[in-house]
Structure formats: structure tokens, C-alpha cells
Design an enzyme around this catalytic site. Structure first.
Site, PDB file in Angstrom:
ATOM      1  N   ASP A   1     -64.574  52.915 -28.220  1.00 11.22           N
ATOM      2  CA  ASP A   1     -63.160  53.247 -28.418  1.00 11.22           C
ATOM      3  C   ASP A   1     -62.272  52.176 -27.768  1.00 11.22           C
ATOM      4  O   ASP A   1     -61.303  51.697 -28.371  1.00 11.22           O
ATOM      5  CB  ASP A   1     -62.889  54.633 -27.812  1.00 11.22           C
ATOM      6  CG  ASP A   1     -61.416  54.963 -27.771  1.00 11.22           C
ATOM      7  OD1 ASP A   1     -60.825  55.134 -28.848  1.00 11.22           O
ATOM      8  OD2 ASP A   1     -60.851  55.046 -26.658  1.00 11.22           O
TER       9      ASP A   1
ATOM     10  N   LYS B   1     -59.659  49.111 -29.510  1.00 10.45           N
ATOM     11  CA  LYS B   1     -58.293  48.811 -29.076  1.00 10.45           C
ATOM     12  C   LYS B   1     -58.160  47.338 -28.709  1.00 10.45           C
ATOM     13  O   LYS B   1     -57.140  46.695 -28.998  1.00 10.45           O
ATOM     14  CB  LYS B   1     -57.918  49.717 -27.897  1.00 10.45           C
ATOM     15  CG  LYS B   1     -57.788  51.179 -28.320  1.00 10.45           C
ATOM     16  CD  LYS B   1     -57.661  52.128 -27.139  1.00 10.45           C
ATOM     17  CE  LYS B   1     -57.556  53.566 -27.631  1.00 10.45           C
ATOM     18  NZ  LYS B   1     -57.693  54.552 -26.546  1.00 10.45           N
TER      19      LYS B   1
END
Lengths: 390, 390
Positions: A244, A248
Site C-alpha cells: 500500500d 503511494k
């Protein structure tokens, strides 16, 4: 002159989508009165069912209607076509409030061919295949339709908009460093009692200080608490793998002009290979304590130098690289003082030099703030629509 | 289709105006290529002279031309009319990069009657008479022309845009608290060695810690250094009176819907009445050491509780009040860890609650970052102009 109509279609009726619908309903009079745009939600879909309406769905009626015979089987392209053809609409907007891998495969066609604006907290396009990313960028430029994704990094915090403005005004970004996962922020803030240290420093004796400075809980216990308090995915390995955060970082890196993908990142996973191989979250949680020693040793080594561990994403623009690592920071560093599930981003640029970078900090996860960030993107699109009418 | 032309007029050729002109020249190809707008600077004025041009001024030629016979006596209304009537322009924009009291008296007429957009770091309208402020707001709404002032608070930091988005998406702002003056940030960061304390904590003995924790320099000495390093106005009393901070607080308060003016604020001036009465800056600097004892006593009292002094602006939205005060903060507080002339703003809202507010931090003064913030506002206007053409 009647205000321009903007037709809206929503994918995803989970926490973020629902929160956004509520926020939008509350602000609709404001949008009509102050921005002079008439926003109408005319389509809503979850992964199974969708509702296509000829008129604006009111309040929360969409929720019940999705389960009624009015609704039909979910068909993303049909939903997009419905929004694009809303009678008299000046513009159509799709909100993808899912984490779907599938929907981003349609973005180019929806934006390029259907002429729809797309707003999303879904990271799967921004961090997905580079070629598709570049294709969408080009379509954006060619069509003037917008693809907005402020909430893919830091949820509602002003991250992407800040970065874009730095670049567009001619600043040169040198690096971006941040704590980008609410989940891992919570885990590391709890694991290494940096807060207790800095809060306690003036209240007591030297012994209190150095006692607080030892890791207070086993790593597995911190992960267990984070899971119980809803900070992690049902399988915490999805967070602890660092993927995750890596997504980003890819989004930020591409914004800075680096042409890289997930496969180019060094990602230091917090899930040892033996644990990654286990088939259920329960087995993982049961086996996790076996690795407490490793984490404790790292934390203690850091503490012995007056430092704390943090899980950090970094883009080194000059070097053309990006990484996700567990790194050590002195207790006086802004990363050491975070609370709860705070995110923090540090932009070092030519104008905002290393000694005094531009810093944004605050909750970087949660339905309300994410939905509000999606709304922020929508407001920008609505202002463009309004501008086209003046 | 030829890209829309945007005619630009600049008031103020000091540090900020000059930096902006340079940034704009550098980015003009980008604006043409990516935003598809043709920005032309057609008028430049300082307080004495102005240059009105029929075509775009190139590079830095305006500077020499302002002193040439081409130039004429400054006449703000004539400049505005010139920009508004640039042949074929889709829009006209005025940049007020001055601190003039005079120019804001014309904003309503320029925006409302000439149809010009106005962008400014000048605080004199936003913190000026409430009635004029409200009139401009109404004109903005009626005409769709923009008045943008991101750089009135925190220079290039995303402050006003962040606040506007919170409010427009339906969040409720509870309070805004911040260190809003680069000058006073520098003075207090230097006066109370909070940084030295937190940096030194792990490096030495307890005695080092508590030694560092005493104010290291006399207040007058810190002010003298700040003045020498160019952080203050020529008369430091302009900064130390707190009026600059008070103006920023008024702007933030009005953004939150509070109908107040400078006269409604409690402002704790750092200039004792005896010193305010002195006629020259030199006399003030000479007399300042007489008051070192007062400041040292305050700082020592704070230090004894493990706290530091900071000069802080605050808007209490629920209470409907705003203030500027010297306050005490624990060393673990984000306000204690600032560097150089950093600003910091802490937004506490319904969504970003007291434990985890939204925080923006970084240099809040300086020509380059302020000019870039002005440019950021300009980019928004340019996008609206581009949107009107699609």
C-alpha cells in the site's frame, strides 16, 4: 440562466462512498447557491448491483434502491454511458470509491471516449502499468477532461495538489519522504513509545525517561491491537507487506516525472517469507510472536542511539529512485512525534530547502477525511464547469 | 484554435514581484503547451512609474523600460483599464505584489466594473474594513471573477486553499492556531533554545540539558540579529507590534465566517508603550535592552515548567473570537520544534479532531515562496480560463 447540470456516477458504496454521498447531500444547496452548479447523482453501483436513475437520487434512497428490483446487475460501462448521456448535463463525473483492479482498466475509455471526468482514491491506476498511466495523462491533455486523485496519498490532506503546484510553478522537487500508511503509522507509533518519551521528559526523573524509552509491547501484540481496533485490513499482511505504501510512493514519484512502477521499488516488507506463505490471517497472527525478537532487537538498537523506528516511503528525485524502508529517526525528528494514524509528508525542494522543508501532517486514512478529499476534487471539477458557463 | 490570451498587469516590482516575473517567464512555455493559455504581461508599475505595453513584455525588459521615457507616471486605474482592454484577451488579471493601503481601495471597481481577476499577497483588503471585504466577496459571486490571496497567510504554504476546502466540503472548523510571522518565528526560535534542547537531549549529561534550557541570549540581542539578517522590517516594531500577525488572523477568522476586524482582536504587542513612543528605529534598538529582564523572566518561568514561549495567532471559531498572544507550549508541542522562520498552522475541525489536527508547516515568508504562491493562484485562474474554452 439555469445553472449547469453535472451528472454524477458512484462506484463503491462502502465506507468512503457512503460518507461522500452524505457529505454531498449536505452541501448540495451550497453548491447550487455559491458555485451555481446543479449536481445530480444519477448512478450508483457496488460490485454486484447498480442503479441507473433518470433523475437525481435523493438523500439515502439509493441504498435501499440498490437492493430493490429497480436495480440491475453491475455493469461499469453501462453506468458510464448512462452518466455520459444524462439529458442536458454540462458534464459527467465518475467517482471510483473502490479499491478495484478492474475499474481503472476502463478509465481511458471513460475519459477519452465518453468525455467523463474521473475522481478516485483508488491507487490502481496511478500505481498501475506505466503505459496505461501515460495514456490517461495524454488523454487528459488532449480532451481537457480531468482525472483527479488527491486522496490516493494522505487521504484528505493537501498532498497531490501541493506537489503539483510546486512543480507547475517551476520549483524543483529534490525529495519526498513520508509516513504514508495510517495503519503502519499507528503500529510504529505504538510499538516505539516515542510519544511517551517526549511527553514524559519534563515530568520526572532520568530513570522514568530511559524506562519509557524501551519498547513497551511486543510487535505482535501491537499488530493484534491495531487489528482489533480496525486499523488493519482483515489480513494485516496486506498492510505489513508495504505494498500500500509502495503504491503511494509510485504515485508521488510519477508526479515528479520519474517513469517507474511498483516493480522498480525497493520495498522492505514487514512480513517474513515464512509468514507470507501461511494461508490464513489466523495462522499469521498465531505465528507472528516468533518474530518479536527481531523487531525488538531493531527497536532496542535504535533506542540505544536515541532513535525510533518508522516505516517510511521515499522518493529521491535527483537519484531517480524510490523506496519503502524501516528507518531510524532521532526523537526530535517530526516523524518521531506522530500520533494515532497520522500521516506526514516532507517535501524538500529548491525553494523549500533541507533545513526548512514544506511539511503536511494529519490523519491520512478514514472514511470521512477521504470522502472529503474526493469532494475537494469534485469541487475543482465543478468550478471548471461553472467557469465554462461564464 | 489559438489558445486564449490572458493579459496580466503587475503592481509592485520589489522582491516578490520581481521573483514572480522571473518564475512566470520560465514557465510560460509550460503554460502554453500544457495549460494551453497564452499569458502576456502587458503592464508593470511601481509606486512612481508604470509601463503600459501593447504586446507581451519579454523577460526582464520591463525593468529597464520602467526607467525609460516609454514609462509614465503611475496611475493604477489607467493600468487596470489597459489590462482590461488588451485586444483579444479572454481574461485580464491584476497582481498586487505591494503592501499598499491604496490599491485595495480599487479592487471592487477593478473586479466588479473592469471584470479583472485579482491576485495578491497584500493583506490590506482581507484584513481591512469589513464592509469593503464583504462587498468584494459579493462582487466575486455576482461576476464569477476571482479574488485570490493564498499568500496573505503562510506565503506559499497551502493554507487558504486547505481552509476553503474544509469548509466547502462541509467540515466544521473549531479552531486555527498558528505561528504566522516568519520574523517572530525566527526571533522566538532563537530566543528560547528549544531546538538546542531537543537536539542535545541524547548527546550529553543532565547538566548540559538544563544549561541549554536557559534562554541563551538577551531578547534585544535576538532582535538585533534578526534585524541584521534581514528578517525584520527596517523598523522591527512593525513586526513586534503583532499587527502583521493580527492581519493574518483576521483573514483566517473571516474565512471561517467570523465577521470581525483588526479592532476586535486582542493583540499582545511585544513593544512596550515607552518604546512605541520613540521616534526612530535606532532609538528603539538602543532602548530595547532595558526590557530584556521582562522577557527573560517570562522565558525562565516557562522553562521552569519545561515549556517554551511562542508568539501565536488563534481563531476560536466556536467562541467567535480571535487573538494574538505570547503563549507557553511544552517542548513536545509542534510549535516548539520550529526552525528558522518556519510558519505552522494547526487546523482543528470536526473531521480533524484535537488529538490529530491537520498541520501545515514550512517557511512562511521569503520572495521565492511568496511569488510561487502568487503563481499558484494564477494557475487556478488560468485553468478556469482554459476551461471556458473547452
Amino acid at each position: 440562466m439555469a445553472p449547469p447540470v453535472v451528472a454524477l456516477g458512484l462506484f463503491g458504496t462502502g465506507l468512503i462512498g457512503s460518507a461522500h454521498m452524505k457529505q454531498l447531500a449536505k452541501q448540495t444547496p451550497y453548491l447550487l447557491e455559491q458555485l451555481r452548479v446543479d449536481v445530480r447523482v444519477v448512478a450508483v453501483s457496488n460490485s454486484r448491483r447498480m442503479l441507473l436513475s433518470g433523475s437525481a437520487l435523493q438523500g439515502t434512497e439509493w441504498r435501499a434502491a440498490l437492493d430493490s428490483p429497480q436495480a440491475q446487475q453491475a455493469d461499469p460501462d453501462a453506468l458510464a454511458a448512462h452518466v455520459a448521456s444524462h439529458p442536458g448535463a454540462a458534464a459527467g463525473v465518475l467517482l471510483d470509491c473502490t479499491a478495484s483492479e478492474l475499474l481503472p482498466q476502463h478509465y481511458c475509455s471513460w475519459l477519452g471516449q465518453q468525455g467523463l471526468h474521473i475522481i478516485t482514491p483508488n491507487k490502481k491506476l496511478g500505481a498501475g502499468p506505466l503505459q496505461r498511466y501515460q495514456q490517461l495523462r495524454q488523454l487528459q491533455k488532449d480532451t481537457g477532461k480531468h482525472f483527479m486523485y488527491e486522496t490516493t496519498v494522505g487521504a484528505g490532506l493537501p498532498v497531490i495538489s501541493t506537489l503539483k503546484e510546486l512543480i507547475e510553478t517551476g520549483d524543483r522537487v529534490l525529495s519526498i519522504e513520508g509516513i504514508l500508511s495510517g495503519t503502519l503509522s499507528f503500529i510504529f507509533n505504538s510499538f516505539q513509545p516515542g510519544m511517551a518519551f517526549s511527553e514524559g521528559i519534563f515530568s520526572g526523573t532520568l530513570s522514568f525517561i530511559f524506562n519509557s524509552f524501551q519498547p513497551g509491547m511486543a510487535f505482535s501484540e501491537v499488530v493484534r491491537q491495531a487489528k482489533e481496533q480496525g486499523y488493519t485490513e482483515p489480513d494485516p499482511r496486506e498492510d505489513l507487506s508495504g505494498m500500500d505504501v509502495a503504491r503511494k510512493v509510485v504515485i508521488l514519484a510519477r508526479e515528479c516525472g520519474l517513469q517507474l512502477g511498483l516493480e522498480d521499488l525497493q520495498v522492505a516488507s514487514l512480513v517474513p517469507p515464512q509468514l507470507a506463505a501461511l494461508s490464513t490471517p489466523a495462522e499469521y497472527m498465531a505465528a507472528l510472536p516468533q518474530h518479536d525478537g527481531d523487531m525488538a532487537a531493531q527497536a532496542q538498537e535504535a533506542a540505544a542511539s536515541g532513535e525510533v523506528l518508522r516505516y517510511v516511503g521515499k522518493v529521491d528525485v535527483a537519484g531517480g529512485t524510490a523506496s519503502v524502508t524501516t528507518s531510524r529517526y532521532p526523537a526530535s525528528h517530526p516523524f518521531a512525534a506522530l500520533r494515532g494514524s497520522d500521516n506526514i509528508l516532507v517535501f524538500t525542494t529548491e525553494r523549500y530547502g533541507p533545513a526548512t522543508p514544506l511539511i503536511v501532517r494529519g490523519p491520512g486514512a478514514g472514511a470521512e477525511v477521504t470522502a472529503a478529499g474526493v469532494f475537494g476534487d469534485l469541487l475543482k471539477v465543478l468550478r471548471y464547469v461553472a467557469a465554462a458557463r461564464t
